[in-house]
Design a protein around this motif. Structure first.
Motif, PDB file in Angstrom:
ATOM      1  N   ILE A   8      -6.002 -11.496 -11.568  1.00 47.84           N
ATOM      2  CA  ILE A   8      -6.320 -10.311 -10.763  1.00 47.84           C
ATOM      3  C   ILE A   8      -5.670 -10.452  -9.392  1.00 47.84           C
ATOM      4  CG2 ILE A   8      -8.166  -9.118  -9.494  1.00 47.84           C
ATOM      5  CD1 ILE A   8      -9.951  -9.326 -11.832  1.00 47.84           C
ATOM      6  N   GLU A   9      -5.106  -9.350  -8.930  1.00 50.41           N
ATOM      7  CA  GLU A   9      -4.645  -9.241  -7.555  1.00 50.41           C
ATOM      8  C   GLU A   9      -5.388  -8.079  -6.912  1.00 50.41           C
ATOM      9  OE1 GLU A   9      -0.481  -8.604  -7.628  1.00 50.41           O
ATOM     10  OE2 GLU A   9       0.001 -10.590  -8.454  1.00 50.41           O
ATOM     11  N   TYR A  10      -5.620  -8.167  -5.612  1.00 49.29           N
ATOM     12  CA  TYR A  10      -6.244  -7.032  -4.939  1.00 49.29           C
ATOM     13  C   TYR A  10      -5.741  -6.934  -3.510  1.00 49.29           C
ATOM     14  CZ  TYR A  10      -9.548 -10.446  -2.902  1.00 49.29           C
ATOM     15  OH  TYR A  10     -10.115 -11.498  -2.228  1.00 49.29           O
ATOM     16  N   GLU A  11      -5.788  -5.703  -3.005  1.00 49.82           N
ATOM     17  CA  GLU A  11      -5.340  -5.436  -1.649  1.00 49.82           C
ATOM     18  C   GLU A  11      -6.048  -4.186  -1.150  1.00 49.82           C
ATOM     19  OE1 GLU A  11      -1.177  -4.692  -1.786  1.00 49.82           O
ATOM     20  OE2 GLU A  11      -1.375  -2.858  -2.966  1.00 49.82           O
ATOM     21  N   PRO A  12      -6.157  -4.034   0.180  1.00 51.22           N
ATOM     22  CA  PRO A  12      -6.756  -2.808   0.708  1.00 51.22           C
ATOM     23  C   PRO A  12      -5.874  -1.600   0.392  1.00 51.22           C
ATOM     24  CG  PRO A  12      -6.625  -4.531   2.393  1.00 51.22           C
ATOM     25  CD  PRO A  12      -5.794  -4.980   1.238  1.00 51.22           C
ATOM     26  N   GLY A  13      -6.504  -0.487   0.120  1.00 52.48           N
ATOM     27  CA  GLY A  13      -5.752   0.733  -0.163  1.00 52.48           C
ATOM     28  C   GLY A  13      -6.691   1.880  -0.458  1.00 52.48           C
ATOM     29  N   PHE A  14      -6.117   3.024  -0.801  1.00 51.59           N
ATOM     30  CA  PHE A  14      -6.920   4.162  -1.200  1.00 51.59           C
ATOM     31  C   PHE A  14      -7.286   4.018  -2.673  1.00 51.59           C
ATOM     32  CE2 PHE A  14      -4.493   6.360   2.314  1.00 51.59           C
ATOM     33  CZ  PHE A  14      -5.580   6.369   3.177  1.00 51.59           C
ATOM     34  N   ARG A  15      -8.558   4.259  -2.984  1.00 52.81           N
ATOM     35  CA  ARG A  15      -9.039   4.048  -4.349  1.00 52.81           C
ATOM     36  C   ARG A  15      -8.859   5.291  -5.220  1.00 52.81           C
ATOM     37  NH1 ARG A  15     -14.648   0.934  -2.614  1.00 52.81           N
ATOM     38  NH2 ARG A  15     -13.782  -1.179  -2.609  1.00 52.81           N
ATOM     39  N   PHE A  16      -7.670   5.855  -5.176  1.00 52.34           N
ATOM     40  CA  PHE A  16      -7.372   7.002  -6.029  1.00 52.34           C
ATOM     41  C   PHE A  16      -6.942   6.506  -7.401  1.00 52.34           C
ATOM     42  CE2 PHE A  16      -6.168   8.785  -1.721  1.00 52.34           C
ATOM     43  CZ  PHE A  16      -7.355   9.488  -1.573  1.00 52.34           C
ATOM     44  N   TRP A  17      -7.340   7.225  -8.429  1.00 61.14           N
ATOM     45  CA  TRP A  17      -7.056   6.788  -9.799  1.00 61.14           C
ATOM     46  C   TRP A  17      -5.575   6.964 -10.128  1.00 61.14           C
ATOM     47  CZ3 TRP A  17     -11.534   9.352 -13.076  1.00 61.14           C
ATOM     48  CH2 TRP A  17     -12.765   8.887 -12.588  1.00 61.14           C
ATOM     49  N   GLY A  18      -5.038   5.971 -10.810  1.00 64.76           N
ATOM     50  CA  GLY A  18      -3.672   6.076 -11.312  1.00 64.76           C
ATOM     51  C   GLY A  18      -2.597   5.746 -10.296  1.00 64.76           C
ATOM     52  N   ARG A  19      -2.919   4.904  -9.310  1.00 61.27           N
ATOM     53  CA  ARG A  19      -1.935   4.536  -8.289  1.00 61.27           C
ATOM     54  C   ARG A  19      -0.691   3.887  -8.903  1.00 61.27           C
ATOM     55  NH1 ARG A  19      -3.230   0.579  -5.590  1.00 61.27           N
ATOM     56  NH2 ARG A  19      -2.523   0.915  -3.461  1.00 61.27           N
ATOM     57  N   ILE A  54     -18.092   9.837   1.888  1.00 65.39           N
ATOM     58  CA  ILE A  54     -17.001   9.891   0.906  1.00 65.39           C
ATOM     59  C   ILE A  54     -15.750   9.214   1.449  1.00 65.39           C
ATOM     60  CG2 ILE A  54     -15.419  11.464  -0.290  1.00 65.39           C
ATOM     61  CD1 ILE A  54     -17.769  13.353  -0.682  1.00 65.39           C
ATOM     62  N   VAL A  55     -15.428   9.477   2.705  1.00 68.52           N
ATOM     63  CA  VAL A  55     -14.235   8.864   3.299  1.00 68.52           C
ATOM     64  C   VAL A  55     -14.345   7.351   3.288  1.00 68.52           C
ATOM     65  CG1 VAL A  55     -12.955   8.587   5.450  1.00 68.52           C
ATOM     66  CG2 VAL A  55     -13.611  10.873   4.685  1.00 68.52           C
ATOM     67  N   ARG A  56     -15.548   6.827   3.563  1.00 64.57           N
ATOM     68  CA  ARG A  56     -15.737   5.370   3.534  1.00 64.57           C
ATOM     69  C   ARG A  56     -15.514   4.797   2.142  1.00 64.57           C
ATOM     70  NH1 ARG A  56     -19.941   6.227   7.522  1.00 64.57           N
ATOM     71  NH2 ARG A  56     -21.497   6.470   5.873  1.00 64.57           N
ATOM     72  N   LYS A  57     -15.795   5.584   1.095  1.00 64.59           N
ATOM     73  CA  LYS A  57     -15.641   5.077  -0.271  1.00 64.59           C
ATOM     74  C   LYS A  57     -14.216   5.214  -0.784  1.00 64.59           C
ATOM     75  CE  LYS A  57     -20.462   5.650  -1.543  1.00 64.59           C
ATOM     76  NZ  LYS A  57     -21.473   6.264  -2.420  1.00 64.59           N
ATOM     77  N   ILE A  58     -13.417   6.012  -0.124  1.00 67.97           N
ATOM     78  CA  ILE A  58     -12.027   6.193  -0.549  1.00 67.97           C
ATOM     79  C   ILE A  58     -11.181   4.973  -0.193  1.00 67.97           C
ATOM     80  CG2 ILE A  58      -9.921   7.474   0.041  1.00 67.97           C
ATOM     81  CD1 ILE A  58     -11.692   9.987   0.124  1.00 67.97           C
ATOM     82  N   LEU A  59     -11.473   4.364   0.931  1.00 62.16           N
ATOM     83  CA  LEU A  59     -10.672   3.239   1.401  1.00 62.16           C
ATOM     84  C   LEU A  59     -11.382   1.928   1.092  1.00 62.16           C
ATOM     85  CD1 LEU A  59      -8.047   2.695   2.973  1.00 62.16           C
ATOM     86  CD2 LEU A  59      -9.410   2.651   5.065  1.00 62.16           C
ATOM     87  N   GLY A  60     -10.678   0.997   0.457  1.00 66.48           N
ATOM     88  CA  GLY A  60     -11.283  -0.286   0.118  1.00 66.48           C
ATOM     89  C   GLY A  60     -10.335  -1.122  -0.714  1.00 66.48           C
ATOM     90  N   ASN A  61     -10.844  -2.163  -1.310  1.00 62.45           N
ATOM     91  CA  ASN A  61      -9.992  -3.019  -2.145  1.00 62.45           C
ATOM     92  C   ASN A  61      -9.659  -2.322  -3.459  1.00 62.45           C
ATOM     93  OD1 ASN A  61      -9.718  -5.263  -0.445  1.00 62.45           O
ATOM     94  ND2 ASN A  61     -11.721  -6.048  -1.051  1.00 62.45           N
ATOM     95  N   VAL A  62      -8.412  -2.461  -3.853  1.00 67.86           N
ATOM     96  CA  VAL A  62      -7.926  -1.934  -5.130  1.00 67.86           C
ATOM     97  C   VAL A  62      -7.540  -3.128  -5.989  1.00 67.86           C
ATOM     98  CG1 VAL A  62      -6.213  -0.467  -6.244  1.00 67.86           C
ATOM     99  CG2 VAL A  62      -7.089   0.156  -3.977  1.00 67.86           C
ATOM    100  N   TYR A  63      -8.065  -3.182  -7.213  1.00 60.18           N
ATOM    101  CA  TYR A  63      -7.940  -4.358  -8.072  1.00 60.18           C
ATOM    102  C   TYR A  63      -6.986  -4.087  -9.234  1.00 60.18           C
ATOM    103  CZ  TYR A  63     -11.996  -5.988  -5.503  1.00 60.18           C
ATOM    104  OH  TYR A  63     -12.845  -6.381  -4.493  1.00 60.18           O
ATOM    105  N   ILE A  64      -6.023  -4.974  -9.394  1.00 61.28           N
ATOM    106  CA  ILE A  64      -5.050  -4.899 -10.483  1.00 61.28           C
ATOM    107  C   ILE A  64      -5.228  -6.140 -11.357  1.00 61.28           C
ATOM    108  CG2 ILE A  64      -2.625  -4.678 -11.110  1.00 61.28           C
ATOM    109  CD1 ILE A  64      -3.731  -2.364  -9.392  1.00 61.28           C
TER     110      ILE A  64
END
Length: 389
Positions: free
Chosen positions: A142-153, A230-240
């Motif tokens: 797993i790798e992760y980084e801060p970003g927008f948690r939009f689906w399908g990045r 909602i804005v607070r939940k959009i930005l956070g760690n994104v996990y790959i």
């Protein structure tokens, strides 16, 4: 109060059999799947039953309830409940790993359920997930980084990623590509030709401007307080994650699994074998990915209507047979109605989930177990009162 897994394993090892009855939500189903797979592998015959009547009928056989309450004190009935620190799936996989050893895949699923339970704060995971994640990152799983948690990045441009993101739902943008393009064109000075290619979170100034515009837009629709949530939940760690040489985005996977859960009444049965083989995960998420574009507009219209009217009955003709996706979206927005369940109108009847009736607390557990069906769907009237048929 939960039983410890050690106490449970001690008893079921003596008996050689256990029945699992999970609540129908993503964490409970994944946890039951991890138990099912690992206990059967170690010669403890294990079955999963979704029918709440099995809880009332339990006599002498050991039974584990996952995120469901007991109705009475029974020696061989155990409970494992979400404790607000780590998902049940993470708890189960962590302690089974110490005893038997569990697969890397089970551990990846445990990170997904941690995301589902909103346990990944700005500071990261606080419970068992942090230990699991440390192992998986050290092995480059797993790798992760801060970003927008939009689906399908990983697959789509920014416009389409925002368009298809249901958790968190973004009123005025989800399902409305023209409005997304309009918002982004304001942010980048009208140069709409680059909107589809920009990775906005990589530019701090653009990201801040985007969030400012988004907050202003949302505040008009749902008020400043809800907009900030909602804005607070959009930005956070994104996990790959890497599974069988395939790359998946865990934030999106959680959403796709919730969509799948809602498509058919008996789909929870397939989710609760997800731990057995990663191909089950790939098949489920591919199916959801294929239908999301058909669903997104209808779901968006229904949710925008809810925001305006607080009408808690949803109907998406011939598409959704269960209410879970609406429950999870509204939960992520902190907008679940306090005294009313989320209801889906399907095939001429009103249904809600067993978990929703527990949430609003209008009936005791024994009554709910007796009258909800084998898929934990409960027939109700328009006001959410259970129909005791």
């Amino acid at each position: 109060m939960s039983n410890t897994l050690n106490d449970i394993l001690k008893r079921i090892n003596e008996y050689g059999y256990v029945r699992i009855v999970p609540r129908i939500d993503l964490d409970s189903l994944v946890a039951s799947s991890i138990l099912f797979e690992n206990l059967n592998e170690h010669r403890i015959k294990t079955s999963i039953n979704y029918d709440p009547k099995a809880i009332l009928d339990q006599k002498d056989e050991p039974t584990i309830l996952i995120n469901l309450p007991k109705t009475r004190e029974q020696t061989d009935m155990f409970t494992i409940n979400f404790n607000m620190r780590e998902s049940v799936s993470a708890y189960v996989s962590y302690y089974l790993d110490k005893i038997y050893g569990v697969s890397i895949y089970d551990k990846i699923l445990s990170i997904a359920t941690g995301i589902y339970q909103s346990l990944d704060t700005v500071e990261g995971f606080k419970g068992i997930e942090s230990e699991i994640l440390k192992e998986l990152t050290s092995k480059e799983i797993i790798e992760y980084e801060p970003g927008f948690r939009f689906w399908g990045r990983l697959k789509f441009d920014l416009v389409n990623s925002i368009y298809r993101t249901l958790i968190p739902f973004i009123p005025g943008l989800t399902g409305e590509p023209e409005k997304i393009n309009e918002l982004l064109s304001h942010i980048i000075g009208g140069r709409t030709e680059i909107v589809k290619h920009i990775h906005i979170e990589q530019n701090k100034d653009l990201a801040a401007k985007f969030l400012e515009h988004l907050l202003n837009n949302l505040s008009v629709i749902i008020g400043v307080s809800n907009a900030k949530k909602i804005v607070r939940k959009i930005l956070g760690n994104v996990y790959i994650a890497k599974i069988n040489n395939r790359i998946i985005e865990l934030n999106e996977v959680v959403g796709l699994l919730n969509i799948y859960l809602s498509l058919k009444k008996n789909n929870p049965r397939y989710l609760s074998i997800i731990s057995v083989d990663p191909n089950i995960l790939f098949e489920i998420t591919t199916l959801s990915d294929n239908v999301i574009d058909e669903l997104i507009i209808d779901i968006s219209i229904a949710l925008n209507q809810f925001i305006k009217t607080k009408q808690n009955i949803f109907e998406i003709e011939e598409s959704l047979e269960r209410p879970e996706i609406f429950i999870e979206i509204l939960k992520s927005m902190d907008m679940l109605p306090e005294n009313k369940p989320i209801i889906i109108y399907y095939d001429g009847e009103h249904y809600t989930s067993l978990s929703e009736l527990f949430r609003i607390g209008n009936e005791d557990a024994e009554t709910l177990y007796a009258y909800c069906d084998e898929n934990q769907l409960c027939m109700v009237d328009r006001d959410g009162n259970i129909i005791k048929a």
